[in-house]
Enzyme design. Structure first.
Site, mmCIF file in Angstrom:
data_model
loop_
_atom_site.group_PDB
_atom_site.id
_atom_site.type_symbol
_atom_site.label_atom_id
_atom_site.label_comp_id
_atom_site.label_asym_id
_atom_site.label_seq_id
_atom_site.Cartn_x
_atom_site.Cartn_y
_atom_site.Cartn_z
ATOM 1 N N LYS A 163 -41.747 36.759 16.861
ATOM 2 C CA LYS A 163 -41.638 35.308 17.018
ATOM 3 C C LYS A 163 -40.243 34.873 17.479
ATOM 4 C CE LYS A 163 -45.821 33.952 15.869
ATOM 5 N NZ LYS A 163 -46.573 35.215 15.823
HETATM 6 C C1 LIG Z 1 -51.287 31.227 15.524
HETATM 7 C C2 LIG Z 1 -50.832 32.179 14.470
HETATM 8 N N1 LIG Z 1 -51.143 31.920 13.189
HETATM 9 C C3 LIG Z 1 -50.745 32.725 12.203
HETATM 10 C C4 LIG Z 1 -49.997 33.860 12.453
HETATM 11 C C5 LIG Z 1 -49.684 34.745 11.304
HETATM 12 O O1 LIG Z 1 -48.364 35.049 11.149
HETATM 13 P P1 LIG Z 1 -47.899 36.259 10.251
HETATM 14 O O2 LIG Z 1 -48.018 37.493 11.087
HETATM 15 O O3 LIG Z 1 -46.475 35.904 9.915
HETATM 16 O O4 LIG Z 1 -48.754 36.317 9.033
HETATM 17 C C6 LIG Z 1 -49.632 34.164 13.763
HETATM 18 C C7 LIG Z 1 -48.803 35.303 14.131
HETATM 19 O O5 LIG Z 1 -48.917 36.423 13.930
HETATM 20 C C8 LIG Z 1 -50.075 33.318 14.800
HETATM 21 O O6 LIG Z 1 -49.791 33.599 16.079
#
Ligand SMILES: Cc1ncc(COP(=O)(O)O)c(C=O)c1O
Length: 373
Positions: free
Chosen positions: A184
């Protein structure tokens, strides 16, 4: 020639110094959670929110919020057909029903109309995703949810730094979530944040985050989750956050770099920035016009043969084995999601991407388009 990476962070000496301080000093007394609390406070303020809770990742932030809202068996939650699975998975964790709605062909997010088409008496919430940094019609969605008594949740995991009519992504809905995954714009390796304004909801989420401990006691009054952040992780996030404008500007520079090099080609739809929106473009994605006859598989294969990386645009979730491989049904339900996803790819946007790499990528895309694949 340097390898072109799809994603990856921009870490400077500043981050190194701040994390070193957390490693050396951030363990005792008030210092044990200093970076967590400071990062939470400043991140909330920057978004015009009252509260922030850091979590181990964004998926757990969504889960925490759904649990705090009391969403469970018998309830329905609407999500976009096209998103990363993390937007939807916590609905299943809560044993509620996942309902997929179609996306818009221009900005690739839900619309008030596609949400309205999926509302039933069981609908409790809609998780609206600011996909790839793009912003949906938040005015229309907010109005619809208020009229129909549905909770809106903003999944702004991919939109840190985007703006809709001057309001930051992360300020919409009853709560919003961010991801600080390694890929990110702002990273802590793994990490997430939940933003809220409501006092009671905040207290409930805080309680659920740490084993259901009654505030100010050592008593556990419910069996809940352990979704606590830690100081070193927060120190890295805090240091990155102090450079937020620089990070977002670099992402926008990469996106502009692709577009300006290929401006003469017709039929390419990049992350849009309609009037009233500033797009922080976590990841540049490009949809090939139907007339070009290029599928995402064609594009990834041909670019791969030229030694250039790319990734598939998010697959329609209903087509995935995880959701029962219901491709035929999903295509009828949400045809735009299936169509857009079949003709779109993501291109590299690691912070290491430079002019020379943009030249190479643009050259590859140009070749792909001219050969018609
Ligand atoms: C749209 C979206 N929602 C949720 C997530 C979940 O993030 P994480 O990997 O930090 O749990 C991500 C990324 O991976 C995402 O792109």
């Amino acid at each position: 020639m340097m390898e072109i990476y799809m994603s990856g962070p921009w870490i400077t000496e500043h981050e190194e110094k701040v994390v070193l301080d957390a490693v050396r000093n951030g363990w005792y007394g008030e210092k044990a959670y200093w970076y967590v609390e400071t990062f939470e406070r400043e991140f909330a303020a920057w978004h015009g929110r009252k509260y922030a809770l850091m979590t181990p990742n964004c998926t757990s932030a969504i889960h925490l919020l759904l649990a705090a809202l009391g969403i469970g068996p018998g309830d329905e939650v609407i999500v976009p057909e096209c998103t990363w699975i993390a937007s939807a998975a916590p609905i299943t964790y809560q044993r509620a029903k996942t309902v997929f709605a179609d996306i818009d062909p221009e900005h690739w997010c839900l619309t008030p109309e596609t949400i309205a088409a999926r509302i039933t008496p069981q609908t409790k919430a809609v998780i609206v995703v600011d996909l790839y940094g793009n912003m949906p019609d938040w005015d229309g969605i907010t109005k619809l949810c208020a009229e129909r008594g549905i909770v809106a949740i903003e999944d702004s995991a991919e939109a840190l730094g985007s703006l809709y009519k001057g309001v930051r992504a992360g300020k919409f809905g009853v709560g919003s979530v961010f991801s600080f995954h390694r890929t990110k714009t702002l990273t802590t390796g793994e990490g997430g944040m939940l933003l809220l304004d409501d006092d009671k909801l905040f207290e409930r989420c805080k309680f659920l985050r740490d084993h259901g401990r009654a505030p100010g006691t050592w008593y556990n009054t419910e069996v809940t989750f352990k979704y606590m952040p830690f100081n070193m992780q927060a120190a890295l996030g805090y240091a990155q956050f102090q450079r937020i404008n620089e990070l977002v500007e670099r992402k926008r520079w990469i996106w502009r770099g692709y577009k300006s090099r290929l401006v003469d080609l017709n039929g390419l739809l990049w992350n849009p920035e309609p009037s009233g929106v500033t797009n922080s473009v976590w990841c540049p994605a490009v949809v090939f016009d139907e007339g070009l006859g290029i599928t995402k598989e064609d594009a990834m294969r041909d670019l791969g043969e030229m030694g250039l990386p790319s990734r598939p645009f998010f697959y329609p979730l209903s087509s995935l084995p995880a959701f029962g491989s219901r491709g035929e049904w999903g295509q009828q339900q949400n045809p735009i999601s299936y169509s857009v996803s079949s003709r779109a790819i993501n291109v590299p946007s690691a912070f290491t991407v430079d002019d020379e790499q943009l030249d190479r990528m643009a050259g590859g895309l140009r070749k792909l388009i001219s050969s018609g694949s």
